[in-house]
Design a protein around this motif. Structure first.
Motif, short mmCIF file in Angstrom:
data_model
loop_
_atom_site.label_atom_id
_atom_site.label_comp_id
_atom_site.label_asym_id
_atom_site.label_seq_id
_atom_site.Cartn_x
_atom_site.Cartn_y
_atom_site.Cartn_z
N VAL A 271 -3.85 2.67 6.73
CA VAL A 271 -2.92 2.10 5.75
C VAL A 271 -2.01 1.08 6.43
O VAL A 271 -1.75 -0.01 5.90
CB VAL A 271 -2.08 3.20 5.08
N TYR B 39 0.82 -1.21 0.00
CA TYR B 39 0.00 0.00 0.00
C TYR B 39 0.85 1.26 0.00
O TYR B 39 0.46 2.28 -0.58
CB TYR B 39 -0.95 0.01 1.19
N LEU C 294 -7.86 1.65 -0.76
CA LEU C 294 -7.34 2.94 -0.31
C LEU C 294 -8.16 4.12 -0.81
O LEU C 294 -7.89 5.26 -0.45
CB LEU C 294 -5.89 3.12 -0.78
#
Length: 211
Positions: free
Chosen positions: A156, A110, A170
């Motif tokens: 995250v 991520y 996200l």
């Protein structure tokens, strides 16, 4: 939901506290439990910045009742129509398998996605932090900027511990991350000159278009 939480902290109005739980329930209907990663982020923010209103926001039985009244009817109707197989698929495959997948995406996945998606803004942000290090450390103490940063970064980090990772997870954090990067860049580079307003609107429109 995030805006409602911040406005409650700022104005201490029950209207915003109830709106927080209204949007919490609605977000669950749209994205499932994904948006609930905001809850531990709020707790961490409250502890780091010693913000007691966070705990008044989260310990609110009426608010949780509002969220449950939004969420439970749909799941109850799904159970009545499809039986336990619905929950077996939802809990076992959609949540369980993705959290504990044997073929896990790398932990940094991520963070890599964020750097790529926010380039070249990430490079500008990094350069400005290096150049204005003391100013940046000072800004970290600001509760408003801290709120945006913690609520963008903690989910995250938590999502990075999951098995299967997807860019779309996200999406709901993009606005928080954009807002934080924008504030830092505008404060440190443009100093709220006329360019401040031009860059602010361009940045917002660019990311809305990309979504």
């Amino acid at each position: 939901m995030i805006c409602s939480g911040y406005l409650y902290i700022k104005k201490n109005s029950d209207r915003y506290r109830m709106m927080f739980y209204l949007f919490l329930g609605l977000s669950f209907m749209i994205r499932g439990p994904l948006n609930w990663f905001i809850i531990p982020a709020l707790i961490i923010y409250g502890l780091l910045y010693k913000e007691k209103k966070i705990f008044k926001l989260l310990i609110y039985p009426l608010g949780w009742l509002i969220s449950c009244l939004i969420i439970l009817p749909w799941y109850a109707s799904a159970y009545l129509k499809f039986g336990s197989s619905f929950f077996d698929e939802f809990l076992g495959i959609d949540i369980g398998d993705r959290l504990t997948a044997s073929e896990k995406s790398p932990f940094y996945y991520y963070f890599k996605v964020l750097i790529v998606n926010f380039c070249p803004y990430f490079l500008l942000l990094f350069a400005s932090i290096v150049k204005f290090k003391q100013e940046f450390l000072k800004q970290l103490k600001d509760k408003k900027l801290g709120f945006v940063l913690v609520l963008a970064l903690i989910p995250v980090i938590l999502l990075s511990f999951t098995g299967q990772k997807y860019d779309k997870y996200l999406l709901y954090l993009v606005f928080s991350l954009s807002d934080y990067a924008l504030k830092i860049l505008l404060i440190q580079i443009f100093k709220k000159s006329f360019s401040y307003y031009i860059f602010r609107h361009f940045f917002g429109l660019f990311h809305c278009r990309n979504l």
